[in-house]
Design an enzyme around this catalytic site. Sequence first.
Site, short mmCIF file in Angstrom:
data_model
loop_
_atom_site.label_atom_id
_atom_site.label_comp_id
_atom_site.label_asym_id
_atom_site.label_seq_id
_atom_site.Cartn_x
_atom_site.Cartn_y
_atom_site.Cartn_z
N GLY A 236 0.81 -1.21 0.00
CA GLY A 236 0.00 0.00 0.00
C GLY A 236 0.84 1.25 0.00
O GLY A 236 2.06 1.19 0.20
N PRO A 237 0.22 2.39 -0.22
CA PRO A 237 0.95 3.67 -0.24
C PRO A 237 1.61 3.96 1.12
O PRO A 237 1.20 3.40 2.14
CB PRO A 237 -0.15 4.70 -0.56
CG PRO A 237 -1.28 3.91 -1.12
CD PRO A 237 -1.21 2.56 -0.50
N PRO A 238 2.59 4.84 1.14
CA PRO A 238 3.23 5.20 2.42
C PRO A 238 2.24 5.84 3.38
O PRO A 238 1.36 6.61 2.99
CB PRO A 238 4.32 6.20 2.00
CG PRO A 238 4.55 5.96 0.56
CD PRO A 238 3.25 5.50 0.00
N GLY A 241 -0.47 2.65 7.37
CA GLY A 241 -0.57 1.87 8.60
C GLY A 241 -0.14 0.42 8.47
O GLY A 241 -0.61 -0.43 9.23
N GLU A 460 -6.68 32.57 -10.93
CA GLU A 460 -7.42 31.75 -9.96
C GLU A 460 -8.93 31.87 -10.18
O GLU A 460 -9.67 30.90 -9.98
CB GLU A 460 -7.05 32.17 -8.53
CG GLU A 460 -5.59 31.99 -8.17
CD GLU A 460 -5.13 30.54 -8.32
OE1 GLU A 460 -5.98 29.63 -8.19
OE2 GLU A 460 -3.94 30.32 -8.59
N HIS A 463 -9.96 29.37 -12.83
CA HIS A 463 -10.16 28.01 -12.28
C HIS A 463 -11.53 27.91 -11.61
O HIS A 463 -12.26 26.93 -11.82
CB HIS A 463 -9.07 27.68 -11.26
CG HIS A 463 -7.73 27.40 -11.86
ND1 HIS A 463 -7.53 26.46 -12.84
CD2 HIS A 463 -6.52 27.93 -11.60
CE1 HIS A 463 -6.26 26.42 -13.16
NE2 HIS A 463 -5.61 27.31 -12.42
N ASP A 534 -0.26 23.61 -13.65
CA ASP A 534 -1.49 23.21 -14.36
C ASP A 534 -1.13 22.40 -15.61
O ASP A 534 -1.76 21.37 -15.89
CB ASP A 534 -2.30 24.45 -14.77
CG ASP A 534 -2.74 25.27 -13.57
OD1 ASP A 534 -2.86 24.68 -12.48
OD2 ASP A 534 -2.96 26.47 -13.72
#
Length: 646
Positions: A236-238, A241, A460, A463, A534
């Site tokens: 699993g990702p860091p 757990g 901004e 967006h 972006d």
Amino acid sequence: MAKENNPNSNPKKFRISPWWIYGGLIVFFLILNWASGSTKLEEGGKITTSKFLPLLEKNYVDKVIIYNRSEAEIFLNKAGLADPANKKVTKDLFDNENTGPHYVIEDVGDTKSFQEKLEKAMAEGKLKDFDYKAKSDWSGILIGLLPILLIVAIWLIIMRRMSSGGGAGGGGQIFNIGKSKAKLFDEKTDVKITFKDVAGLEGAKEEVQEIVEFLKNPEKYTNLGGKIPKGALLVGPPGTGKTLLAKAVAGEAKVPFFSLSGSDFVEMFVGVGASRVRDLFKQAKEKSPAIIFIDEIDAVGRARGKNNMSGSNDERENTLNQLLTEMDGFGTNTNVIVLAATNRADVLDKALMRAGRFDRQIYVDLPDIRERKEIFEVHLAPLKKAEGLDTDFLAKQTPGFSGADIANVCNEAALIAARYDKKAVDKQDFLDAVDRIIGGLEKKNKIITPEEKRAIAIHEAGHATISWMLEHAAPLIKVTIVPRGQSLGAAWYLPEERQIVRTDQMLDEMCATMGGRAAEKVTFDRISTGALSDLEKVTKQARAMVTIYGLNEKLGNITYYDSSGQSEYNFGKPYSEDTAKVIDKEISDLIEGQYQRAIKILEENKDKLNQLADILIEKEVIFKDDLETIFGKRAFGEAVEEVFEE
């Protein structure tokens, strides 16, 4: 009183450092060399035979001792010491009376002639006595051995340092360098973590629960002919757990738990890694049933023969071969289960992944919204939080956060509250902590010209406008033009947690991402370098659509993704040059198409775009309310609650 009677509360004992011993020996030899060379004589105490004979003629010599028929020591009588010419030798180096020898002849020359002169002087009464003695030059022998002793001492120090902390029973000695470095957590004292301490990870906990049952009651399964699994791989990702879950397994099973990292096997000496593997499994077997947990196993379990820089006798490969043998060889270990964790399962050796070694692969994924709520409740327990703090609200604001990220948010919120002298951590502190972690530290003192500020606000606002207008774009929560980290402005969204993503959803997200540059084009008719992040994001999305997910009509249902991870070792591409040109063109067409789409939307809403930018320049931060005031309610049945307040 309890502290005084505690046998373990001994005062610190005085320890002699080995360096003191080595330094003392060196000083001793130097003093010995200096003292033996001086023979208690000042400068002028060494004379030749020609200078000795006048002393003999003047009846100044009391006695002479000849060593090894080459060196002679001269002792003067009272008359000789009274002569001012011999004043220099009447005192020794410490200004005390010199009892002799007063002069030394290092080479008497012709021994027979020298002896005849001494006998003649005795006969004439000018010399009281002379004698021959053998002399052992121990100082010279010791000084000759000094370099060898220094080399041996330095070698011992280096080897001691290299093998320090060498694991179980090691004591840091050179002979224990092949011992395992695993840390043993005893089930009666050390292992206190259970599944109750692990929030979320419901699916992974169900998988490992059976391993706990195996260790608690193996007969339940072996009586039916089943075999205890050899190992389970947590992938699993860091920060999700994996290590915590392994400790919880040991705590639930109440068995000894050996914990170490994959890099602990790797050493500069050939054969040390394999020796440590053997020693680790030997210790685990002696304490069986037991659990061995190897964190970051990809450090030692990487696929063999894929590292082009290594030779045939690679120490890491030897270590891996020994690990494969111990996990499922002729000498099968009973009741020893191996748990391992990695976030790079694609690079592990296939022999390590097969059934019989790691029988199960348990994927520990990022927590969903319900699991994030449970994790927040665990980490909020030690904090002094404000009353009525909504953990559901916090879980909604942290999509994609791992357990470690959530722990960091809670700690950062407590630090922010303490910075403002608050008595409790409230909702705004957590929002500021999320902003701090995602966007970086605010830089309000950064010098920005009014023209640049206007350009940032337009970017901004672009967006915000596109994300509000498109159905599948992530709903916007907050926009700021206050510089954070390396960015000059930032926008916060609340993305929908999807399991699958469709083409129209990805295109809407790409269009919203290009909204910043499109707004600059529409307003100023020129573009700037502010859209770098972006462009990077949208290029990765377009490339993934074309080359990975097969969402491009021109290329069709084909992918160039290699889940085994072996493509990184290939020098060539899995497609032809003609296909590469098609891929490049389709990626460019996708991005340009969404860019033109964004320009069209903004041209239709140019007044609202400028109005939003003006509010942004005035307030520096705008929220969902401001967008609703300008654009009205979002027309796509949005069910996102209002989570930020102005």
